[in-house]
Design an enzyme around this catalytic site. Structure first.
Site, PDB file in Angstrom:
ATOM      1  N   HIS A 297       7.950   3.507   9.163  1.00 21.73           N
ATOM      2  CA  HIS A 297       7.795   2.626  10.183  1.00 21.73           C
ATOM      3  C   HIS A 297       6.711   3.057  10.916  1.00 21.73           C
ATOM      4  O   HIS A 297       6.339   4.385  11.133  1.00 21.73           O
ATOM      5  CB  HIS A 297       8.990   2.537  11.123  1.00 21.73           C
ATOM      6  CG  HIS A 297       8.936   1.590  12.203  1.00 21.73           C
ATOM      7  ND1 HIS A 297       9.114   0.025  12.260  1.00 21.73           N
ATOM      8  CD2 HIS A 297       8.554   1.925  13.685  1.00 21.73           C
ATOM      9  CE1 HIS A 297       8.815  -0.304  13.430  1.00 21.73           C
ATOM     10  NE2 HIS A 297       8.457   0.776  14.213  1.00 21.73           N
TER      11      HIS A 297
ATOM     12  N   SER B 269       0.774  -1.304   0.130  1.00 26.38           N
ATOM     13  CA  SER B 269      -0.022  -0.150  -0.004  1.00 26.38           C
ATOM     14  C   SER B 269       1.058   1.228  -0.056  1.00 26.38           C
ATOM     15  O   SER B 269       0.635   2.237  -0.651  1.00 26.38           O
ATOM     16  CB  SER B 269      -1.002   0.148   0.998  1.00 26.38           C
ATOM     17  OG  SER B 269      -0.248   0.147   2.393  1.00 26.38           O
ATOM     18  N   ASN B 270       1.994   1.242   0.532  1.00 24.52           N
ATOM     19  CA  ASN B 270       2.859   2.417   0.567  1.00 24.52           C
ATOM     20  C   ASN B 270       3.444   2.507  -0.940  1.00 24.52           C
ATOM     21  O   ASN B 270       3.678   3.608  -1.365  1.00 24.52           O
ATOM     22  CB  ASN B 270       4.056   2.216   1.596  1.00 24.52           C
ATOM     23  CG  ASN B 270       3.455   2.654   2.964  1.00 24.52           C
ATOM     24  OD1 ASN B 270       3.316   3.967   3.210  1.00 24.52           O
ATOM     25  ND2 ASN B 270       3.176   1.960   3.889  1.00 24.52           N
TER      26      ASN B 270
ATOM     27  N   GLU C 164      22.711   1.179  10.066  1.00 22.31           N
ATOM     28  CA  GLU C 164      23.040  -0.172  10.197  1.00 22.31           C
ATOM     29  C   GLU C 164      22.141  -0.965  11.229  1.00 22.31           C
ATOM     30  O   GLU C 164      22.213  -2.046  11.220  1.00 22.31           O
ATOM     31  CB  GLU C 164      24.605  -0.549  10.775  1.00 22.31           C
ATOM     32  CG  GLU C 164      25.586  -0.368   9.620  1.00 22.31           C
ATOM     33  CD  GLU C 164      25.922   1.098   9.508  1.00 22.31           C
ATOM     34  OE1 GLU C 164      25.231   1.879   9.765  1.00 22.31           O
ATOM     35  OE2 GLU C 164      26.880   1.240   8.282  1.00 22.31           O
TER      36      GLU C 164
HETATM   37  C1  GRF Z   1       3.647  -0.612   6.857  1.00 19.54           C
HETATM   38  O1  GRF Z   1       2.877  -0.557   7.793  1.00 19.54           O
HETATM   39  C2  GRF Z   1       5.101   0.022   7.450  1.00 19.54           C
HETATM   40  O2  GRF Z   1       5.227   1.131   8.122  1.00 19.54           O
HETATM   41  C3  GRF Z   1       5.908  -1.129   7.650  1.00 19.54           C
HETATM   42  O3  GRF Z   1       5.325  -2.343   7.003  1.00 19.54           O
HETATM   43  C4  GRF Z   1       4.082  -1.985   6.548  1.00 19.54           C
HETATM   44  C5  GRF Z   1       4.068  -2.046   4.951  1.00 19.54           C
HETATM   45  O4  GRF Z   1       2.680  -2.013   4.386  1.00 19.54           O
HETATM   46  N1  GRF Z   1       7.225  -0.941   7.377  1.00 19.54           N
HETATM   47  P1  GRF Z   1       2.370  -1.948   2.844  1.00 19.54           P
HETATM   48  O5  GRF Z   1       2.985  -3.165   2.310  1.00 19.54           O
HETATM   49  O6  GRF Z   1       3.060  -0.882   2.366  1.00 19.54           O
HETATM   50  O7  GRF Z   1       0.958  -2.016   2.834  1.00 19.54           O
END
Ligand code: GRF
Length: 204
Positions: A112, A16-17, A145
């Site tokens: 995150h 989704s991101n 790191e």
């Molecule tokens: C998100 O909550 C991101 O913050 C975390 O993993 C999840 C990924 O979600 N690192 P998507 O695959 O982007 O929907």
């Protein structure tokens, strides 16, 4: 106009991101384009999303490589082949080794689902609920790191409601992630992010 920045997205799952970055980059005035998506999971929805948009989607099977360094080197090879200038980790479930981090320092971001440095690692929303915090949120940071420890670029807060479940809190945070990540990519592409020690100076 300047050539748009070429972004490589590493994703293991839902994507989704990735989708949010793709949506933003579909706008003519957005200074970046997704050049390639790499996943460590064959069935990742992120790969499907990329393919549907005509973005090269590459599955690299960790089992095909002897160790982490070899795997990371294969990722670098794909990123370089696509002339990537910025790497965005978007739900990428593998830890990148020190050689990768060194090679791409200052050019890898992660998102995150907490207000770092609170609740790094897995299940950040669960951790927030268990601690009874009243506010949580999302963080975009450069990768170093450590795990979720690099210089913080942008953060956004959301309230934690008394009746929240992990799912309802995750959904509220996710909406902020989708706003924040494209904004961070834009700032990077426009040269407005400067890393000074452990801090990021944003030139708004
Ligand atoms: C998100 O909550 C991101 O913050 C975390 O993993 C999840 C990924 O979600 N690192 P998507 O695959 O982007 O929907």
């Amino acid at each position: 106009m300047k050539e748009p920045l070429r972004v490589g997205v590493l994703a293991s799952g839902r994507g989704s991101n990735l989708q949010a970055i793709l949506d933003a980059s579909a706008r003519a005035d957005f200074p970046a384009r997704v050049a390639v998506v790499v996943s460590d999971r064959e069935g990742a929805r992120a790969l499907k999303i990329a393919a549907e948009r005509g973005v090269p989607a590459v599955f690299l099977n960790p089992k095909d490589f002897g160790d982490r360094e070899a795997y990371d080197a294969a990722i670098t090879k794909v990123l370089e082949a696509h002339q990537v200038g910025l790497v965005c980790l978007a739900g990428f479930m593998r830890i990148l080794g020190p050689a990768f981090v060194r090679a791409w320092r200052g050019r890898v971001m992660n998102i995150h689902p907490s207000l770092l440095p609170a609740f790094p690692g897995l299940n950040a929303q669960r951790q927030a609920l268990d601690h009874g915090v009243k506010i949580s949120g999302a963080t975009v940071h450069f990768v170093d790191e450590g795990v979720d420890t690099g210089p913080i670029i942008l953060q956004s807060s959301v309230p934690v409601q008394p009746d929240d479940s992990e799912e309802t809190l995750a959904a509220r945070i996710l909406a902020e992630e989708h706003r924040l990540y494209p904004q961070a990519v834009r700032l990077f592409a426009e040269g407005r992010l400067r890393i000074v020690g452990s801090r990021v100076i944003v030139e708004w």
